[in-house]
Design an enzyme around this catalytic site. Structure first.
Site, mmCIF file in Angstrom:
data_model
loop_
_atom_site.group_PDB
_atom_site.id
_atom_site.type_symbol
_atom_site.label_atom_id
_atom_site.label_comp_id
_atom_site.label_asym_id
_atom_site.label_seq_id
_atom_site.Cartn_x
_atom_site.Cartn_y
_atom_site.Cartn_z
ATOM 1 N N SER A 37 -29.873 31.286 21.683
ATOM 2 C CA SER A 37 -31.033 29.386 21.364
ATOM 3 C C SER A 37 -30.298 28.755 20.449
ATOM 4 C CB SER A 37 -32.312 29.968 21.513
ATOM 5 O OG SER A 37 -32.587 30.281 22.459
ATOM 6 N N LYS A 66 -28.739 25.981 20.725
ATOM 7 C CA LYS A 66 -30.130 24.128 21.562
ATOM 8 C C LYS A 66 -29.217 23.720 20.065
ATOM 9 C CE LYS A 66 -33.442 27.690 23.908
ATOM 10 N NZ LYS A 66 -34.326 28.258 23.433
ATOM 11 N N TYR A 100 -27.371 25.835 31.435
ATOM 12 C CA TYR A 100 -28.142 26.178 30.526
ATOM 13 C C TYR A 100 -28.273 27.631 29.923
ATOM 14 C CZ TYR A 100 -32.476 27.815 27.586
ATOM 15 O OH TYR A 100 -32.902 28.984 27.009
ATOM 16 N N TYR A 159 -39.117 29.349 16.410
ATOM 17 C CA TYR A 159 -40.493 29.277 17.669
ATOM 18 C C TYR A 159 -41.497 30.288 17.183
ATOM 19 C CZ TYR A 159 -36.360 29.968 19.950
ATOM 20 O OH TYR A 159 -34.755 30.531 20.961
ATOM 21 N N VAL A 175 -31.878 35.049 20.559
ATOM 22 C CA VAL A 175 -31.954 36.121 20.395
ATOM 23 C C VAL A 175 -30.260 36.876 20.382
ATOM 24 C CG1 VAL A 175 -34.334 35.588 22.104
ATOM 25 C CG2 VAL A 175 -32.099 36.310 22.564
#
Length: 313
Positions: free
Chosen positions: A66, A69, A193, A245, A263
């Protein structure tokens, strides 16, 4: 701070991390990540003057997951500009990264571009009617150009494993398709993705790729403007408020920098006007963020006073 002092601090942090026994748990739900030793630890700091200081396993590529992103968001803003915010919000979610709960009450609009649902919408924007491999090729070249390193690659074994195990992401994509917020075949959007999350970079490459966020969107190494100053500040703001998050508040409290986790155990953090920092330790805390990586960044910012909340000298 002198280069020798910074290198000494990084070396000391690596030595300190070597003796930590509680290292968190690797992301075993993605089989290739389950094989990575939790003993791995690397850190790299790319400073505004063009230097890059490394320590530990900073030259070993890992799946940035991630953290990617940040780069997909940057590319999407370049592609569609402020229209992106019609499809994605900018608020912290307060929920786990793969939560589906808020999508129903908020008409398929993800809270922000860093939770999985938001990043899937970003991937849908980047797809732009192309084959997923073509869109991924463009994103890969973009990241390679940021790091000035064409050896950066997509780990296709990781991407295949993500496709095989990514049922929650498939549910998010199909649910948003039903609301009209995914424009392409969800399978194509997810293909992009999953490939994006499977980008493999070392800490050194990742720190260099993040340099444009140090100086309001200009790569300090080349002078090339990657994004406008306003967009650079917004990306940093989203990293600070949403980059970890439901652990974003704790990260801001402890580290005091914009940061984005993955992760795979990586974290990219930005000290505006000073440095881009990448750290990697595969063991995760209960919120899916690198346990030792967070601790190491806390140690670094405490020693060099790089928190954005420090008063100006």
């Amino acid at each position: 701070m002198g280069a020798s002092n910074l290198q000494l601090i990084l070396d000391e942090i690596v030595e300190e991390m070597r003796h930590v026994t509680e290292r968190g748990d690797v992301a075993d739900y993605i089989p290739p990540l389950a094989c990575i030793s939790p003993q791995k630890f690397g850190i790299a700091v790319a400073t505004i003057d063009g230097a890059c200081h490394i320590a530990g396993d900073a030259c070993e590529p890992f799946s940035i997951q991630s953290v990617s992103k940040v780069f997909s968001l940057t590319a999407a803003l370049d592609a569609v500009g402020e229209d992106l915010w019609d499809r994605i919000g900018v608020e912290p979610s307060g929920s786990p990264f793969n939560s589906i709960v808020q999508l129903e009450s908020e008409a398929g609009i993800p809270r922000n571009p860093f939770i999985n649902a938001g990043a899937i919408v970003v991937a849908d924007v980047l797809l732009g009617g192309r084959h997923p491999d073509a869109a991924m090729g463009a994103l890969l070249k973009f990241v390679q150009s940021l790091a000035d390193d064409d050896t950066i690659y997509v780990d296709h074994a990781v991407a295949a494993a993500e496709k095989e195990t990514g049922w929650r992401n498939a549910a998010l994509a199909n649910y948003m398709r039903d609301f009209g917020n995914i424009m392409h075949d969800p399978a194509d959007t997810l293909s992009l993705y999953f490939q994006q999350c499977s980008l493999a970079l070392s800490c050194e490459q990742l720190a260099k790729a993040g340099r444009f966020l140090i100086t309001d969107g200009v790569d300090p190494q080349t002078g090339y403007r990657v994004v406008t100053p306003g967009r650079a500040r917004r990306i940093n703001a989203l990293m600070l408020t949403c980059g970890h998050y439901d652990g974003s508040g704790e990260f801001a409290f402890r580290v005091g920098l914009p940061g984005k986790s993955g992760v795979g155990g990586g974290i990219l953090a930005i000290a505006p006007g000073i440095a881009s920092i990448a750290v990697w330790s595969p063991g995760l805390n209960t919120r899916g963020n690198s346990k030792l990586g967070t601790y190491a960044l806390d140690r670094l910012t405490s020693r060099v006073d790089w928190s954005i909340f420090e008063p100006p000298i």
